[in-house]
Design an enzyme around this catalytic site. Structure first.
Site, PDB file in Angstrom:
ATOM      1  N   HIS A 233      79.950  27.901  17.457  1.00  0.00           N
ATOM      2  CA  HIS A 233      79.435  29.081  18.147  1.00  0.00           C
ATOM      3  C   HIS A 233      80.197  29.369  19.436  1.00  0.00           C
ATOM      4  O   HIS A 233      80.963  28.534  19.938  1.00  0.00           O
ATOM      5  CB  HIS A 233      77.939  28.928  18.447  1.00  0.00           C
ATOM      6  CG  HIS A 233      77.601  27.815  19.395  1.00  0.00           C
ATOM      7  ND1 HIS A 233      77.696  27.932  20.765  1.00  0.00           N
ATOM      8  CD2 HIS A 233      77.147  26.554  19.167  1.00  0.00           C
ATOM      9  CE1 HIS A 233      77.310  26.811  21.341  1.00  0.00           C
ATOM     10  NE2 HIS A 233      76.981  25.950  20.396  1.00  0.00           N
TER      11      HIS A 233
ATOM     12  N   CYS B 209      77.463  20.523  18.875  1.00  0.00           N
ATOM     13  CA  CYS B 209      78.044  21.715  18.249  1.00  0.00           C
ATOM     14  C   CYS B 209      79.536  21.808  18.531  1.00  0.00           C
ATOM     15  O   CYS B 209      80.078  21.112  19.397  1.00  0.00           O
ATOM     16  CB  CYS B 209      77.347  22.977  18.757  1.00  0.00           C
ATOM     17  SG  CYS B 209      75.662  23.174  18.162  1.00  0.00           S
TER      18      CYS B 209
END
Length: 250
Positions: A207, A225
Site C-alpha cells: 500500500h 506491510c
C-alpha cells in the site's frame, strides 16, 4: 388404433422416466439436494484477473455431497485445466490451479448447466526483497518497474513465501487492533490508507505509505506491510489483478 395408443403410452412413460433420472442426476451434480444450487461464481463473468486466481463457487445452502459437487465442475482454457479442490465451509467450494493459468486467455467455468467465462491478464508478478528494500514488478516475464520499498521492522517482520493477491481497495482504514496491537500501545495506530492490495487475510498489504518514503529503499520500518510511495503504490494497484503473485524473500 389400439397398437398406436399402446406405442404412445410407452413413449410417454419413457419420456417421464428420462426426465426423472435427468432431474435426479442434476440434483446429485449440485450436491445431493435440489436446493444446493450455485448462487455465484468468482471470478465473475467477464472479469479480468491474475494467472493464479482461484475459482470459488458459492452455494445457496450447505452441500451434503461434496464429491458430487466437485465432479460437476470443469475449468478450461483450450483444454481442461488441472487444479485442487478445497472447501472454505459447507457453502463455498474453491478450485485452485496447479501452477498458473495461461496468460491473456479466456477461461471457461462450468458447474452443471451453469457456465461463465473470465479473462486472465498478461501475468503480473512481483518480487519483494526484504534485504534490498525493493519491490520489482514483471509483466509477461519482463521487468517493468523496480521500486524502493519498506517492509516489516524487527518484531513485525513481513512473512516470506509466495502469496496471491486477494483483494484491492482504493482506500482503506488501517487499524492496529486488527493485527493484535491495542491503540494505547506505543505501536498502535489508525491510518487512512490508499492503494491497498491485500496479500494475506492476517493483514499484510502492499500500500501507499507517504509517511515512510524516506525509509523506502533503505530500511524496514512497517508493521509487516510492504510500503511504497503514493505514485508507485497507485501504479501497482492499477496494474495488478486479483490472483497475481507476489514472492517475498530476504
Amino acid at each position: 388404433m389400439r397398437s398406436a395408443l399402446r406405442f404412445l403410452f410407452v413413449a410417454t412413460m419413457v419420456a417421464i422416466l428420462a426426465a426423472f433420472w435427468s432431474g435426479a442426476a442434476s440434483a446429485a451434480a449440485i450436491g445431493g439436494t435440489p436446493t444446493a444450487t450455485v448462487t455465484s461464481i468468482f471470478p465473475a463473468n467477464g472479469q479480468v484477473v491474475g494467472i493464479a486466481a482461484p475459482v470459488t463457487f458459492t452455494f445457496a445452502s450447505p452441500v451434503t455431497d461434496r464429491a458430487a459437487a466437485e465432479r460437476a465442475t470443469a475449468i478450461r482454457a483450450t483444454d481442461t485445466l488441472s487444479g485442487t479442490f478445497s472447501w472454505v465451509d459447507d457453502t463455498q467450494l474453491r478450485w485452485t490451479p496447479n501452477g498458473t493459468l495461461p496468460t491473456n486467455s479466456p477461461i471457461s467455468v462450468q458447474f452443471g448447466n451453469q457456465r461463465t467465462q473470465f479473462q486472465t491478464n498478461g501475468g503480473v508478478y512481483a518480487e519483494a526483497n526484504l534485504s534490498a528494500h525493493t519491490f520489482t514488478v514483471s509483466i509477461g516475464g519482463q521487468v517493468v518497474r523496480n521500486m524502493p520499498a519498506s517492509m516489516g521492522k524487527p518484531g513485525f517482520e513481513t512473512p516470506t513465501g509466495t502469496f496471491t493477491v486477494l483483494e484491492k481497495f482504493r482506500s482503506l482504514v488501517f487499524d492496529s487492533r486488527t493485527i493484535g496491537i491495542p491503540l494505547d500501545d506505543p505501536e498502535g495506530y489508525i491510518i487512512d490508507g490508499e492503494w491497498a492490495v491485500r496479500l494475506t487475510w492476517g493483514g499484510v498489504f502492499v500500500h501507499s505509505a507517504p509517511w515512510s518514503v524516506d525509509s523506502q529503499g533503505y530500511a524496514n520500518v512497517s508493521h509487516g506491510c510492504i510500503n511504497l510511495s503514493p505514485e508507485n503504490a497507485a501504479w501497482y494497484f492499477e496494474n495488478v489483478g486479483i490472483g497475481d503473485q507476489v514472492y517475498i524473500h530476504w
